[in-house]
Structures are given as structure tokens and as C-alpha cells.
Design a protein around this motif. Structure first.
Motif, short mmCIF file in Angstrom:
data_model
loop_
_atom_site.label_atom_id
_atom_site.label_comp_id
_atom_site.label_asym_id
_atom_site.label_seq_id
_atom_site.Cartn_x
_atom_site.Cartn_y
_atom_site.Cartn_z
N LEU A 51 61.07 82.99 59.34
CA LEU A 51 61.85 81.77 59.18
C LEU A 51 61.34 80.95 57.99
N VAL A 52 60.03 80.82 57.87
CA VAL A 52 59.44 80.07 56.75
C VAL A 52 59.81 80.74 55.42
N ILE A 53 59.75 82.06 55.40
CA ILE A 53 60.06 82.80 54.17
C ILE A 53 61.53 82.62 53.80
N PHE A 54 62.43 82.76 54.79
CA PHE A 54 63.86 82.57 54.50
C PHE A 54 64.15 81.17 54.01
N PHE A 65 73.26 82.63 37.33
CA PHE A 65 72.14 83.08 36.51
C PHE A 65 72.44 84.47 36.00
N PHE A 66 72.19 84.71 34.72
CA PHE A 66 72.62 85.95 34.07
C PHE A 66 71.66 87.12 34.29
N ASP A 67 70.40 86.86 34.55
CA ASP A 67 69.40 87.93 34.59
C ASP A 67 69.45 88.68 35.92
N GLN A 68 70.09 89.85 35.91
CA GLN A 68 70.27 90.62 37.15
C GLN A 68 68.94 91.08 37.72
N ALA A 69 67.95 91.35 36.88
CA ALA A 69 66.64 91.81 37.38
C ALA A 69 65.99 90.73 38.24
N ILE A 70 66.10 89.48 37.82
CA ILE A 70 65.51 88.40 38.61
C ILE A 70 66.31 88.21 39.89
N LYS A 71 67.65 88.25 39.80
CA LYS A 71 68.46 88.17 41.02
C LYS A 71 68.08 89.29 41.98
N ASP A 72 67.91 90.50 41.43
CA ASP A 72 67.56 91.64 42.27
C ASP A 72 66.20 91.45 42.93
N SER A 73 65.27 90.79 42.24
CA SER A 73 63.96 90.56 42.86
C SER A 73 64.10 89.64 44.08
N PHE A 74 65.01 88.66 44.01
CA PHE A 74 65.27 87.80 45.16
C PHE A 74 65.93 88.60 46.28
N VAL A 75 66.83 89.50 45.91
CA VAL A 75 67.51 90.33 46.91
C VAL A 75 66.50 91.27 47.58
N VAL A 76 65.61 91.86 46.81
CA VAL A 76 64.59 92.74 47.38
C VAL A 76 63.72 91.95 48.35
N THR A 77 63.32 90.75 47.97
CA THR A 77 62.53 89.90 48.87
C THR A 77 63.29 89.66 50.17
N PHE A 78 64.57 89.31 50.03
CA PHE A 78 65.42 89.09 51.21
C PHE A 78 65.45 90.34 52.09
N MET A 79 65.66 91.50 51.45
CA MET A 79 65.75 92.75 52.22
C MET A 79 64.44 93.09 52.93
N VAL A 80 63.32 92.89 52.25
CA VAL A 80 62.02 93.18 52.87
C VAL A 80 61.83 92.31 54.10
N VAL A 81 62.15 91.03 53.97
CA VAL A 81 61.95 90.10 55.09
C VAL A 81 62.91 90.41 56.23
N GLY A 95 69.89 80.84 64.64
CA GLY A 95 69.97 79.55 65.32
C GLY A 95 69.03 78.50 64.76
N LYS A 96 67.97 78.94 64.10
CA LYS A 96 66.99 78.00 63.53
C LYS A 96 67.31 77.62 62.08
N LEU A 97 68.27 78.30 61.47
CA LEU A 97 68.68 77.94 60.10
C LEU A 97 69.72 76.84 60.17
N ASN A 98 69.72 75.96 59.15
CA ASN A 98 70.79 74.98 59.11
C ASN A 98 72.05 75.63 58.54
N GLU A 99 73.15 74.91 58.55
CA GLU A 99 74.43 75.48 58.12
C GLU A 99 74.40 75.96 56.67
N LYS A 100 73.83 75.17 55.80
CA LYS A 100 73.75 75.57 54.38
C LYS A 100 72.94 76.87 54.24
N GLU A 101 71.84 76.96 54.94
CA GLU A 101 71.01 78.17 54.88
C GLU A 101 71.76 79.39 55.41
N CYS A 102 72.60 79.18 56.42
CA CYS A 102 73.42 80.29 56.94
C CYS A 102 74.40 80.77 55.88
N TYR A 103 75.02 79.84 55.17
CA TYR A 103 75.95 80.22 54.10
C TYR A 103 75.20 80.99 52.99
#
Length: 172
Positions: A51-54, A65-81, A95-103
Motif C-alpha cells: 500500500l505504501v509503495i502504491f 511524458f515522451f520518454d517511454q523507457a521512464i514510463k516503462d520503469s514505472f510500469v515495471v515497478t507497478f507490475m513487481v509490486v 479499499g485502502k486507496l482513495n478514488e484518485k489512486e484507484c483511477y
């Protein structure tokens, strides 16, 4: 002569706008590189608390943001978690995320599926469809069906490569 002057002014404004946009993208690149380092620290300190990581990941996602490599690093982090979770834990976490975080999580899910569809090997290896679909189901159950349309139509979404067809998301 007056027409030429107006055209030259428009051209100059266009060049200045492009220069400004390029400068903003470079500043964003530096910002998100620093954010990636911050996220690494948050992850290492909170391995047992996804939860803290998300919340850290969702606090400043790489929009417009144009740099796909940086976007992909965020996606990889998301996938690992998200892959560190058990399917049974997903409802509690959502249930512990707020509405904006869910979106934002919904946007990350769609971006994951998009990038997996693009053949990104690192993401294919991380992909667990059971947990991704469970997260999607729980978010839609919490926010409603319209949340899918809101995310897909969001002008500042993480990406825009989906068609909603007969209750299925088709990657294009």
C-alpha cells in the motif's frame, strides 16, 4: 508585406512554443529519473507494505511524458509490486486507496496490458493475469462501470490505445 510579417510572427511563436515544450520535457525527464530513485528507496524500505509503495507510485505518475523507457520503469515497478500480492489481498488493498489512486491504478493496469501487447519481454515475464484482472474487477466494483470510460477518455491519461468493445478492452 504585412501578411509576411504576420506569418513570420506566427512562425517565431511556433518555434518558441516548441523550444518551451522541449525544455519542459527535459525537466520532466530529470524529475522522473529522480522519482524513480525515490521509488526504489520506498520499495526497499516497504517490501512488506505494498500500500505504501502504491501510494508513492501513484502520487506523481508520468503523465504527458515522451520518454517511454521512464514510463516503462514505472510500469515495471507497478507490475513487481502488484505481482507480490495474493489475489485475496486485492480487495482489501483497493479499499485502502482513495478514488484518485484507484483511477491511477486503472490507468497503470491498462498501460501494463498495452505494453505487454507491444511485446515488452520484461513485462511479459512479470505478467500475472489473475492479479491484474482481480485488481480491475475490484476497482470497477468500487468506482462503477463508468470508471473505465473515464480512464479511457482522460486527456492526460498515461496512454491512449484502447477500444472498449462489448465489455472487452481491445489493445490497438
Amino acid at each position: 508585406a504585412e501578411y509576411m510579417g504576420i506569418q513570420q510572427m506566427k512562425s517565431t511563436k511556433k518555434v518558441k512554443k516548441e523550444e518551451l515544450e522541449a525544455k519542459e520535457q527535459l525537466e520532466k525527464a530529470e524529475h522522473f529519473k529522480a522519482r524513480a530513485g525515490e521509488l526504489d528507496k520506498v520499495i526497499s524500505e516497504n517490501l512488506q507494505n505494498p500500500l505504501v509503495i502504491f501510494k508513492a507510485l501513484f502520487s506523481d505518475p508520468p503523465y504527458n511524458f515522451f520518454d517511454q523507457a521512464i514510463k516503462d520503469s514505472f510500469v515495471v515497478t507497478f507490475m513487481v509490486v502488484i505481482n507480490s500480492l495474493k489475489v485475496e489481498e486485492m480487495k482489501t488493498l483497493i479499499g485502502k486507496l482513495n478514488e484518485k489512486e484507484c483511477y491511477i491504478m486503472l490507468q497503470f493496469l491498462y498501460l501494463c496490458w498495452k505494453r505487454i501487447g507491444d511485446g515488452i519481454q520484461k513485462l511479459e515475464k512479470l505478467s500475472r493475469s489473475d492479479i491484474l484482472f482481480k485488481a480491475h474487477r475490484e476497482i470497477v466494483a468500487r468506482l462503477g462501470q463508468s470508471s473505465v470510460g473515464c480512464v479511457l477518455a482522460d486527456p492526460i491519461s498515461l496512454q491512449k490505445h484502447f477500444i472498449l468493445y462489448s465489455n472487452r478492452i481491445i489493445l490497438i
